[in-house]
Scaffold this motif. Structure first.
Motif, mmCIF file in Angstrom:
data_model
loop_
_atom_site.group_PDB
_atom_site.id
_atom_site.type_symbol
_atom_site.label_atom_id
_atom_site.label_comp_id
_atom_site.label_asym_id
_atom_site.label_seq_id
_atom_site.Cartn_x
_atom_site.Cartn_y
_atom_site.Cartn_z
ATOM 1 N N MET A 1 5.062 4.510 -4.731
ATOM 2 C CA MET A 1 4.377 4.540 -3.512
ATOM 3 C C MET A 1 3.503 3.047 -3.210
ATOM 4 O O MET A 1 2.859 3.216 -2.827
ATOM 5 N N VAL B 1 -3.846 3.879 -1.740
ATOM 6 C CA VAL B 1 -3.029 5.564 -1.804
ATOM 7 C C VAL B 1 -4.132 5.780 -2.322
ATOM 8 O O VAL B 1 -4.794 4.903 -2.974
ATOM 9 N N GLN C 1 -1.771 0.065 0.959
ATOM 10 C CA GLN C 1 -2.319 -0.372 -0.048
ATOM 11 C C GLN C 1 -4.291 0.449 0.194
ATOM 12 O O GLN C 1 -3.943 -0.962 1.505
ATOM 13 N N THR D 1 5.094 0.765 -2.390
ATOM 14 C CA THR D 1 5.716 0.334 -1.018
ATOM 15 C C THR D 1 4.801 1.352 0.579
ATOM 16 O O THR D 1 5.028 0.613 1.567
ATOM 17 N N LEU D 2 3.883 1.817 0.156
ATOM 18 C CA LEU D 2 2.574 2.312 1.099
ATOM 19 C C LEU D 2 1.567 1.255 1.157
ATOM 20 O O LEU D 2 1.658 1.055 0.573
#
Length: 434
Positions: free
Chosen positions: A100, A107, A105, A102-103
């Motif tokens: 996550m 999250v 930020q 790579t999501l």
RNA sequence: GUGGCCUUAGCUCAAUCGGCAGAGCACUGGAAUGUGGAUCCAGCGGUUAGGGGUUCGAUUCCCCUAGGCCACCCCA
């Protein structure tokens, strides 16, 4: 054992109690959606190592209270499982496992569900208890700390709890906490011979815990002990000041509590707890949380900051009850289908089915009781309307009876759904509404 | 994990000195065969938490176990 009981420290939530939980869950769902936190579920159990590494191997939660699960052969690392004692470690494990980072930020995640701790039950302390949890992973700044804390205070307010006290502290980071702990050790070590045994072992293993001792003899010593906020490094002090500035900006009141330490190892910098206004009993912390900037790395991810809180739904319900708030009622159906012929359950069943298909919550009286009893049951259910079917069905009609007003009228079967809806609307909005 | 106080019907509680286990509420049915939350009557409901001991006899006294609560401990 003559009859089986729910295991010690667990309880059945019968419909009346479950309604209260359901209400808090919907408050939580609504609130987190408004703040942009997305629901996540993680397993109720994890490899024990997730908690041992995440929460801390020498904490009470892991050392004494972990519900270890015996399953499989249980003799490999992968088969050593434990029920989750808190949600953060599992959520962070999922963050790392699913990449996550790579999501975008941070999250922002939320989870509500049961947690398990094997300690001795008491009122407000259970072996299975429910927690509402919110986490923001990937943002190091103090503003997100303020958002998380403000969200928690709003939850209590929207749940109907008043006078909840926020206690706030900063416990430093890897740079400055060691020097503070040294100062604390230096202060307590000369006193060690006079300390109670429990406090002596704390001095050796977890000196911060000395600060929240309840031992009367300890209180004057604690009052004179070094204060952590005097020992913060510049970065931590700035973070803490930034957090307070953001809280002040939105009017969140707090009490600085320099002796507030928490029982889980992963906390850094910001820590906070919530307490009800009237404290009678020790099992009354309503929630708490803090920043955990080292946790993602501990569980195998890249260095990533994070902050979150967990909040005990059981204790919120208990506090609401103590505050005299009327309990949330379990939902009931407003329409009951009864009939003149006790044996004709088919007609009642069919009419109720038709109402439900039309979107109306309805109960059919399926027992073969005479009409008077059926109506009695409907009234005691608190139903608003009764559909009475009998000989008028030959003309395609039923009686629609208003159980509160005591009036009734003939309604054509084809109009039944529409008429029930119309009557319910009037009932909700008053007789003048259309 | 330590110490203390408790445990009688589904719920809230009685039971004299150790002498026939009860009431209210709830539930089911009747009064009352097409009209309700009230009333009256009846029924259902107990290994007195479980087990052991003392005693002619134990809900009552003693011990063990389980569960609840309280204080520690810890936290939500």
């Amino acid at each position: 054992m003559s009859r089986p009981q729910a295991p010690r420290g667990t309880r059945d939530l019968l419909p009346a109690a479950r309604a209260g939980f359901g209400h808090l869950e919907s408050v939580a769902r609504d609130l987190t959606a408004r703040y942009g936190y997305q629901p996540i579920e993680t397993p109720l159990f994890e490899q024990a190592e997730v908690f041992e590494r995440g929460v801390g191997a020498v904490t009470d939660v892991v050392e004494k209270e972990l519900f270890r699960v015996q399953a499989g052969r249980g003799d490999t690392e992968r088969e050593r499982w434990a029920l989750r004692p808190e949600p953060t470690a599992g959520i962070v494990r999922a963050y790392v496992q699913h990449g996550m980072q790579t999501l975008p930020q941070p999250v922002k995640l939320t989870l509500t569900g049961p947690m398990f701790r094997y300690d001795r039950p008491q009122a407000g302390r259970y072996r299975q208890f429910w927690q509402f949890d919110v986490e923001a992973i990937g943002d190091a700044g103090p503003a997100i700390d303020a958002e998380i804390i403000e969200l928690a205070t709003r939850f209590y307010a929207e749940a109907g709890l008043t006078g909840v006290e926020l206690r706030l502290n900063s416990i430093g980071d890897r740079a400055c906490r060691p020097t503070y702990i040294e100062a604390l050790r230096a202060y307590f070590t000369p006193l060690a011979d006079d300390l109670p045994e429990l406090e002596r072992t704390r001095l050796a293993t977890s000196p911060l815990r000395l600060l929240d001792s309840k031992d009367a003899q300890m209180q004057p010593l604690i009052a004179a002990a070094p204060i952590i906020t005097d020992h913060l490094c510049d970065a931590c002090a700035m973070h803490f000041a930034g957090l307070r500035r953001h809280l002040d900006a939105v009017g969140v009141a707090y009490r600085l509590e320099p002796r507030l330490v928490r029982g889980l190892d992963y906390y850094t910098r910001t820590t906070f707890e919530f307490y009800p206004p009237e404290r009678d009993g020790q099992q009354d912390a309503l929630g708490g949380g803090g920043r955990y900037d080292g946790l993602v790395e501990l569980l195998g991810g890249k260095p990533t900051p994070g902050i979150g809180f967990g909040l005990g739904l059981d204790r919120v319900l208990l506090a609401l009850e103590r505050q005299g708030t009327p309990p949330i009622e379990a939902p009931r159906v407003a329409v009951v289908v009864v009939g003149a012929d006790p044996a004709d359950t088919v007609t009642r069943f069919r009419l109720a089915t038709r109402l439900r298909a039309g979107g109306i919550a309805a109960r059919a009286e399926l027992g073969e009781r005479k009409l008077g009893r059926q109506l009695e049951g409907a009234a005691r259910d608190g139903a608003h309307l009764a559909v009475i079917c009998g000989s008028e069905l030959d003309d395609g009609q039923v009686q629609l009876r208003d159980l509160e007003a005591g009036t009734q009228r003939l309604v054509a079967l084809d109009d039944l759904v529409r008429e029930v809806e119309r009557t319910q609307r009037q009932h909700r909005h008053g007789p003048d509404a259309q």
